[in-house]
Design an enzyme around this catalytic site. Sequence first.
Site, PDB file in Angstrom:
ATOM      1  N   SER A  11      24.759  10.790  25.617  1.00 23.81           N
ATOM      2  CA  SER A  11      24.827   9.979  24.396  1.00 23.81           C
ATOM      3  C   SER A  11      23.687  10.301  23.440  1.00 23.81           C
ATOM      4  O   SER A  11      23.578   9.704  22.371  1.00 23.81           O
ATOM      5  CB  SER A  11      24.764   8.495  24.771  1.00 23.81           C
ATOM      6  OG  SER A  11      23.637   8.274  25.611  1.00 23.81           O
ATOM      7  N   GLY A  12      22.813  11.227  23.824  1.00 28.94           N
ATOM      8  CA  GLY A  12      21.673  11.563  22.976  1.00 28.94           C
ATOM      9  C   GLY A  12      22.042  12.594  21.915  1.00 28.94           C
ATOM     10  O   GLY A  12      23.204  13.009  21.809  1.00 28.94           O
ATOM     11  N   GLY A  15      23.155  15.751  23.664  1.00 25.97           N
ATOM     12  CA  GLY A  15      24.390  15.442  24.396  1.00 25.97           C
ATOM     13  C   GLY A  15      25.585  15.380  23.458  1.00 25.97           C
ATOM     14  O   GLY A  15      26.663  15.913  23.754  1.00 25.97           O
ATOM     15  N   TYR A 130       4.248  13.079  29.355  1.00 23.20           N
ATOM     16  CA  TYR A 130       5.612  13.634  29.235  1.00 23.20           C
ATOM     17  C   TYR A 130       5.613  15.081  29.732  1.00 23.20           C
ATOM     18  O   TYR A 130       6.500  15.507  30.474  1.00 23.20           O
ATOM     19  CB  TYR A 130       6.008  13.542  27.767  1.00 23.20           C
ATOM     20  CG  TYR A 130       7.275  14.239  27.331  1.00 23.20           C
ATOM     21  CD1 TYR A 130       8.519  13.638  27.515  1.00 23.20           C
ATOM     22  CD2 TYR A 130       7.222  15.480  26.681  1.00 23.20           C
ATOM     23  CE1 TYR A 130       9.689  14.265  27.070  1.00 23.20           C
ATOM     24  CE2 TYR A 130       8.378  16.108  26.233  1.00 23.20           C
ATOM     25  CZ  TYR A 130       9.607  15.495  26.432  1.00 23.20           C
ATOM     26  OH  TYR A 130      10.751  16.114  25.982  1.00 23.20           O
ATOM     27  N   TRP A 195       2.728  12.869   7.473  1.00 24.58           N
ATOM     28  CA  TRP A 195       1.492  13.070   8.234  1.00 24.58           C
ATOM     29  C   TRP A 195       0.974  14.498   8.105  1.00 24.58           C
ATOM     30  O   TRP A 195       1.743  15.454   8.010  1.00 24.58           O
ATOM     31  CB  TRP A 195       1.748  12.796   9.715  1.00 24.58           C
ATOM     32  CG  TRP A 195       2.071  11.372  10.010  1.00 24.58           C
ATOM     33  CD1 TRP A 195       1.751  10.278   9.249  1.00 24.58           C
ATOM     34  CD2 TRP A 195       2.792  10.877  11.139  1.00 24.58           C
ATOM     35  NE1 TRP A 195       2.224   9.134   9.852  1.00 24.58           N
ATOM     36  CE2 TRP A 195       2.857   9.461  11.007  1.00 24.58           C
ATOM     37  CE3 TRP A 195       3.366  11.467  12.267  1.00 24.58           C
ATOM     38  CZ2 TRP A 195       3.482   8.650  11.946  1.00 24.58           C
ATOM     39  CZ3 TRP A 195       3.990  10.667  13.203  1.00 24.58           C
ATOM     40  CH2 TRP A 195       4.046   9.267  13.043  1.00 24.58           C
ATOM     41  N   ARG A 202       6.197  25.294  12.972  1.00 26.20           N
ATOM     42  CA  ARG A 202       7.001  24.960  14.153  1.00 26.20           C
ATOM     43  C   ARG A 202       8.294  25.772  14.159  1.00 26.20           C
ATOM     44  O   ARG A 202       8.799  26.168  13.110  1.00 26.20           O
ATOM     45  CB  ARG A 202       7.387  23.474  14.138  1.00 26.20           C
ATOM     46  CG  ARG A 202       6.268  22.512  14.471  1.00 26.20           C
ATOM     47  CD  ARG A 202       5.817  22.624  15.916  1.00 26.20           C
ATOM     48  NE  ARG A 202       4.747  21.683  16.225  1.00 26.20           N
ATOM     49  CZ  ARG A 202       3.452  21.925  16.065  1.00 26.20           C
ATOM     50  NH1 ARG A 202       3.040  23.079  15.567  1.00 26.20           N
ATOM     51  NH2 ARG A 202       2.562  21.012  16.403  1.00 26.20           N
TER      52      ARG A 202
HETATM   53  P1  NDP Z   1      17.710  11.697  23.018  1.00 22.02           P
HETATM   54  O1  NDP Z   1      16.564  10.748  22.982  1.00 22.02           O
HETATM   55  O2  NDP Z   1      18.541  11.844  21.812  1.00 22.02           O
HETATM   56  O3  NDP Z   1      18.672  11.313  24.216  1.00 22.02           O
HETATM   57  C1  NDP Z   1      18.154  10.926  25.449  1.00 22.02           C
HETATM   58  C2  NDP Z   1      19.302  10.745  26.394  1.00 22.02           C
HETATM   59  O4  NDP Z   1      18.767  10.363  27.684  1.00 22.02           O
HETATM   60  C3  NDP Z   1      20.264   9.620  25.962  1.00 22.02           C
HETATM   61  O5  NDP Z   1      21.587   9.979  26.307  1.00 22.02           O
HETATM   62  C4  NDP Z   1      19.787   8.448  26.810  1.00 22.02           C
HETATM   63  O6  NDP Z   1      20.824   7.495  27.075  1.00 22.02           O
HETATM   64  C5  NDP Z   1      19.419   9.178  28.099  1.00 22.02           C
HETATM   65  N1  NDP Z   1      18.507   8.361  28.893  1.00 22.02           N
HETATM   66  C6  NDP Z   1      17.263   7.918  28.561  1.00 22.02           C
HETATM   67  N2  NDP Z   1      16.774   7.133  29.544  1.00 22.02           N
HETATM   68  C7  NDP Z   1      17.741   7.092  30.516  1.00 22.02           C
HETATM   69  C8  NDP Z   1      17.845   6.444  31.757  1.00 22.02           C
HETATM   70  N3  NDP Z   1      16.859   5.675  32.247  1.00 22.02           N
HETATM   71  N4  NDP Z   1      18.988   6.603  32.466  1.00 22.02           N
HETATM   72  C9  NDP Z   1      20.003   7.364  32.007  1.00 22.02           C
HETATM   73  N5  NDP Z   1      19.968   8.024  30.838  1.00 22.02           N
HETATM   74  C10 NDP Z   1      18.844   7.876  30.094  1.00 22.02           C
HETATM   75  O7  NDP Z   1      17.126  13.105  23.498  1.00 22.02           O
HETATM   76  P2  NDP Z   1      17.527  14.577  23.004  1.00 22.02           P
HETATM   77  O8  NDP Z   1      18.991  14.707  23.013  1.00 22.02           O
HETATM   78  O9  NDP Z   1      16.755  14.845  21.771  1.00 22.02           O
HETATM   79  O10 NDP Z   1      16.879  15.477  24.161  1.00 22.02           O
HETATM   80  C11 NDP Z   1      17.655  16.029  25.223  1.00 22.02           C
HETATM   81  C12 NDP Z   1      16.735  16.705  26.226  1.00 22.02           C
HETATM   82  O11 NDP Z   1      16.020  17.777  25.618  1.00 22.02           O
HETATM   83  C13 NDP Z   1      15.658  15.792  26.848  1.00 22.02           C
HETATM   84  O12 NDP Z   1      15.513  16.111  28.207  1.00 22.02           O
HETATM   85  C14 NDP Z   1      14.401  16.151  26.093  1.00 22.02           C
HETATM   86  O13 NDP Z   1      13.254  15.916  26.855  1.00 22.02           O
HETATM   87  C15 NDP Z   1      14.620  17.612  25.816  1.00 22.02           C
HETATM   88  N6  NDP Z   1      13.925  18.089  24.621  1.00 22.02           N
HETATM   89  C16 NDP Z   1      14.189  17.527  23.402  1.00 22.02           C
HETATM   90  C17 NDP Z   1      13.571  18.019  22.269  1.00 22.02           C
HETATM   91  C18 NDP Z   1      13.870  17.472  20.902  1.00 22.02           C
HETATM   92  O14 NDP Z   1      13.330  18.005  19.930  1.00 22.02           O
HETATM   93  N7  NDP Z   1      14.661  16.435  20.759  1.00 22.02           N
HETATM   94  C19 NDP Z   1      12.606  19.141  22.349  1.00 22.02           C
HETATM   95  C20 NDP Z   1      12.425  19.661  23.669  1.00 22.02           C
HETATM   96  C21 NDP Z   1      13.053  19.136  24.756  1.00 22.02           C
HETATM   97  P3  NDP Z   1      21.054   6.230  26.060  1.00 22.02           P
HETATM   98  O15 NDP Z   1      21.654   6.793  24.810  1.00 22.02           O
HETATM   99  O16 NDP Z   1      22.008   5.351  26.790  1.00 22.02           O
HETATM  100  O17 NDP Z   1      19.695   5.625  25.833  1.00 22.02           O
END
Ligand code: NDP
Length: 310
Positions: A11-12, A15, A130, A195, A202
Site C-alpha cells: 500500500s506504500g 508498492g 533506520y 531547507w 541527490r
Molecule cells: P511507504 O512509507 O510509502 O510504504 C511503507 C509500506 O510499509 C506501507 O505499505 C505500509 O503499510 C507498510 N508498513 C509499515 N509498517 C508496517 C507494519 N508494521 N506492518 C506491515 N506493513 C507495514 O514506503 P516506500 O514505498 O517509499 O518504501 C518502500 C521500501 O523502500 C521501504 O522498505 C523503504 O525503506 C525503502 N526505501 C525507500 C526509499 C524512498 O525514497 N521512499 C529510499 C530507499 C529505500 P500501510 O500503508 O498500511 O501503513
Amino acid sequence: MNKKILVTGGSGMLGKAMQKVLPNAVYLSSKDADLTNSAATDAIFNKHKPDLVLHLAGRVGGIKANMNNLGKFYYDNIQINTNVLESSRKYNVEKVLSMLSTCVYPDVISYPLRERTIHNGPPHHSNYAYAYAKRMVDVQSKAYRQQYGCNFITAIPNNMFGPNDNFDLEDSHVIPAIIRKIYEAKKFGKEVVLWGDGTPLREFTYSHDMAKIILFVLENYNDPEPINIGNTREYSIKQIASMVCSIYNYDGKIVWDSKGPPGQFRKPSSNEKLLQLGWDDNNFMSMHYSLEQVCDWFDKNYSMARGVTI
Ligand code: NDP
C-alpha cells in the site's frame, strides 16, 4: 512469471507503483498483517503460501522524521525485517528480494557507493537507527543463505519519488516536500521555505522506473551481495525546485533556510552491477516528465494525499 508473489508494503508508494507492473501479485498493507508481530507475520504467510516475496514494507521517513523517531524507526524496521525473513524461511519461500536504502552506506566513504562497502563504517548520524536496522537485512539474508540455503537477495534503492508518496511536511522526503510547498504557494499564496541552500546533490528514481528494476532484479539476480538499484543521474535540490516551479507555473520567491537539518552533500552510487546484469540505463523516464506526473497526481489528489490535511 508463473509464481505466487507476495508483496509486503503493497500500500506504500513503491508498492502502488509495483501494482502497475506486476498486477497479479498479492499486495499487503499493515491492515492485512502487522509485520512487527511475528505471529501475525506467520499467519499471513501461512494464508498465502507464496513462492516469491518482494519485501517492501518498512517504517520510512525523511531526515526530520528519522531524527525525531530513532527508537521507533529502529524497532519497527528490525522487527518487520526479522519477521518477514524468518516467516519466508519457515514457509519455504523460494526467493525474497528485500529493500535496503543508500542510507545504509557509511557516512565517510569514497564515491561512488559500492555494495561491498556497506558495513565499512558508521552511517550518517541523522538516520543511523533506520540504517543499522536495514543493514541487518543484509546480515540476516546472508546468514540464512549460508545456514539454510535460502535465496534471499537485497537491493539498495536510492531516493524515490512518485504518486502516493508521503506529503507530510514533518515526515516526508525532499521531493514531496518541495512539490507540496510550491503547490500550496501557487494555490494559497503560502511562503515557500526550503531547507538548506539547495546545493546538495541527490540521485532520484521515479517509483514506476524503480518498480520495473525490481521486477528485473527479481528475475535475474541471485547473489548474496546487495545490488544498487535506481537512476544514478544527480540533481541538486535547487534544480528539482526549479522544475517544480516551472510545472506549477510558480514564479514567486523561495526562501532557503539553512537552519534546517543538514544532510550529506552527495551520495552518488555505482550502478555497475545493475548494468552488468543487463539493465539498460536508457529505460528511465526523464526527470521533468516524472515530476510532471507526480505534480499532476498531487493536484488531482491533494485533499486525499498522505500527510495533507485541509
Ligand atoms: P511507504 O512509507 O510509502 O510504504 C511503507 C509500506 O510499509 C506501507 O505499505 C505500509 O503499510 C507498510 N508498513 C509499515 N509498517 C508496517 C507494519 N508494521 N506492518 C506491515 N506493513 C507495514 O514506503 P516506500 O514505498 O517509499 O518504501 C518502500 C521500501 O523502500 C521501504 O522498505 C523503504 O525503506 C525503502 N526505501 C525507500 C526509499 C524512498 O525514497 N521512499 C529510499 C530507499 C529505500 P500501510 O500503508 O498500511 O501503513
